[in-house]
Design an enzyme around this catalytic site. Structure first.
Site, mmCIF file in Angstrom:
data_model
loop_
_atom_site.group_PDB
_atom_site.id
_atom_site.type_symbol
_atom_site.label_atom_id
_atom_site.label_comp_id
_atom_site.label_asym_id
_atom_site.label_seq_id
_atom_site.Cartn_x
_atom_site.Cartn_y
_atom_site.Cartn_z
ATOM 1 N N ASP A 94 42.547 45.992 35.163
ATOM 2 C CA ASP A 94 43.075 45.906 33.758
ATOM 3 C C ASP A 94 44.272 46.620 33.745
ATOM 4 O O ASP A 94 44.944 47.336 34.425
ATOM 5 C CB ASP A 94 42.003 46.703 33.416
ATOM 6 C CG ASP A 94 42.033 46.731 31.920
ATOM 7 O OD1 ASP A 94 42.652 45.933 30.984
ATOM 8 O OD2 ASP A 94 41.263 47.778 31.126
ATOM 9 N N ASN A 147 36.930 37.213 27.130
ATOM 10 C CA ASN A 147 38.482 36.746 27.204
ATOM 11 C C ASN A 147 38.875 35.675 26.289
ATOM 12 O O ASN A 147 40.054 35.428 25.958
ATOM 13 C CB ASN A 147 38.989 36.811 28.620
ATOM 14 C CG ASN A 147 39.030 38.043 29.366
ATOM 15 O OD1 ASN A 147 39.019 38.194 30.580
ATOM 16 N ND2 ASN A 147 39.211 39.120 28.549
HETATM 17 C C1 FPP Z 1 43.716 42.445 32.536
HETATM 18 O O1 FPP Z 1 44.803 42.872 31.731
HETATM 19 C C2 FPP Z 1 43.576 41.345 33.211
HETATM 20 C C3 FPP Z 1 43.045 40.045 33.175
HETATM 21 C C4 FPP Z 1 42.629 39.605 31.723
HETATM 22 C C5 FPP Z 1 42.689 39.238 34.170
HETATM 23 C C6 FPP Z 1 44.058 38.453 34.612
HETATM 24 C C7 FPP Z 1 44.284 38.887 36.080
HETATM 25 C C8 FPP Z 1 45.186 38.298 36.699
HETATM 26 C C9 FPP Z 1 46.317 37.507 36.193
HETATM 27 C C10 FPP Z 1 45.374 39.037 38.165
HETATM 28 C C11 FPP Z 1 45.370 37.696 39.007
HETATM 29 C C12 FPP Z 1 43.825 37.301 39.322
HETATM 30 C C13 FPP Z 1 43.759 36.384 40.708
HETATM 31 C C14 FPP Z 1 42.206 35.986 40.860
HETATM 32 C C15 FPP Z 1 44.837 35.705 41.175
HETATM 33 P P1 FPP Z 1 44.922 42.971 30.312
HETATM 34 O O2 FPP Z 1 45.417 41.721 29.751
HETATM 35 O O3 FPP Z 1 43.345 43.156 29.798
HETATM 36 O O4 FPP Z 1 45.645 44.320 30.081
HETATM 37 P P2 FPP Z 1 45.299 45.077 28.741
HETATM 38 O O5 FPP Z 1 44.314 45.994 28.699
HETATM 39 O O6 FPP Z 1 46.603 46.271 29.044
HETATM 40 O O7 FPP Z 1 45.941 44.559 27.418
#
Ligand code: FPP
Length: 279
Positions: free
Chosen positions: A35, A83
């Site tokens: 996160d 998401n």
């Molecule tokens: C959270 O940040 C992360 C995600 C929504 C998942 C996406 C993950 C990646 C791109 C990492 C790579 C994964 C793999 C398997 C290669 P957020 O957008 O929720 O952050 P915020 O809470 O600060 O808005």
């Protein structure tokens, strides 16, 4: 064997952390809620997608480190059922990023004997993503090293609903009038059937929530929350979390005997025994 035999430290800090780590008491299954990509980008006045790109780099380092430390299983929460509520452009970007990652990293995943598995309602993912996932799972299916489990279009309650419906189908198909499901029966019908339960759950960026992640499986997991945003979650931060895990006493509801130190045995659930992964 010392952990520094498995992993070459790249800094003094890593060397000191490795020194503290007992290779025989590492978690069998590490689950991670990645996160903070968005906040990392906002802090730098960059678009959110820059945070996701940086997040992939962090994921690569964590995957490599866990494989070198011979963890049995690493599960990453990459995309939740919730998401889809994000702006379409961000969702599309995340899907593209995943395909890019698979294409670029598959040879190295395979070379390192890692087996890739995907959990979640993958049938609802775009066709291109499904195709790439199927290919990556097919190529790595016989690998015997770490299992890298990517949770994609995943929700813990949905997983339980899917398990209960699979059980009901079984009851109907066999015309069973009396049917009793115990905890093992339910575990065996989850997406994670055959995997040990996570013994450590890491969440980055400071939120104290489990966000519908592996609800059944984390019943006995140690939880480690760090303020570090996911893109900054370096190898040193991971080692720090592992050292913290090893300092904890796991009692599973008992009184503790000194033998219950984290990593000293069991598979996260005192009643379960390990068995090979399904499918
Ligand atoms: C959270 O940040 C992360 C995600 C929504 C998942 C996406 C993950 C990646 C791109 C990492 C790579 C994964 C793999 C398997 C290669 P957020 O957008 O929720 O952050 P915020 O809470 O600060 O808005």
């Amino acid at each position: 064997m010392k952990t520094s035999d498995l992993l070459k430290p790249a800094s003094r800090e890593e060397a000191q952390l490795l020194e503290k780590l007992d290779p025989d008491r590492l978690p069998k299954h590490l689950a991670v809620i990645m996160d903070g990509n968005g906040r990392w980008a906002e802090k730098r006045h960059l678009p959110r997608i820059a945070g996701h790109r940086a997040g992939v780099k962090a994921a690569r380092e964590v995957i490599e480190t866990c494989a070198r430390l011979h963890l049995r299983c690493l599960t990453l929460y990459a995309f939740s059922l919730e998401n889809w509520r994000r702006p379409q452009a961000e969702v599309d970007f995340l899907m593209r990023l995943l395909r890019e990652y698979l294409k670029r990293e598959l040879p190295s995943i395979h070379k390192n004997n890692i087996r890739l598995l995907v959990i979640g309602r993958s049938e609802q993912l775009p066709e291109g993503v499904r195709k790439d996932i199927d290919e990556a799972m097919r190529v790595t299916a016989r690998n015997t090293g770490m299992k890298l489990v990517v949770a994609l279009n995943y929700g813990g309650r949905a997983e339980l609903a899917d398990a209960f419906n699979a059980l009901l189908d079984h009851v109907r198909a066999h015309g069973l009038s009396a049917f009793h499901a115990d905890e093992q029966t339910i575990s065996d019908h989850l997406y994670t059937a055959g995997l040990p339960d996570p013994d450590l759950l890491i969440r980055t960026s400071g939120e104290m929530r489990v966000s519908n992640f592996l609800l059944w499986q984390i019943a006995y997991a140690e939880i480690y929350v760090t303020e570090t945003l996911w893109p900054d979650f370096s190898r040193a931060r991971l080692l720090e979390a592992l050292v913290d895990f090893q300092s904890r006493e796991r009692r599973y509801g008992g009184l503790g005997s000194g033998k219950g130190r984290a990593g000293s045995g069991g598979n996260g659930n005192p009643k379960r025994s390990g068995h090979p992964v399904r499918g």
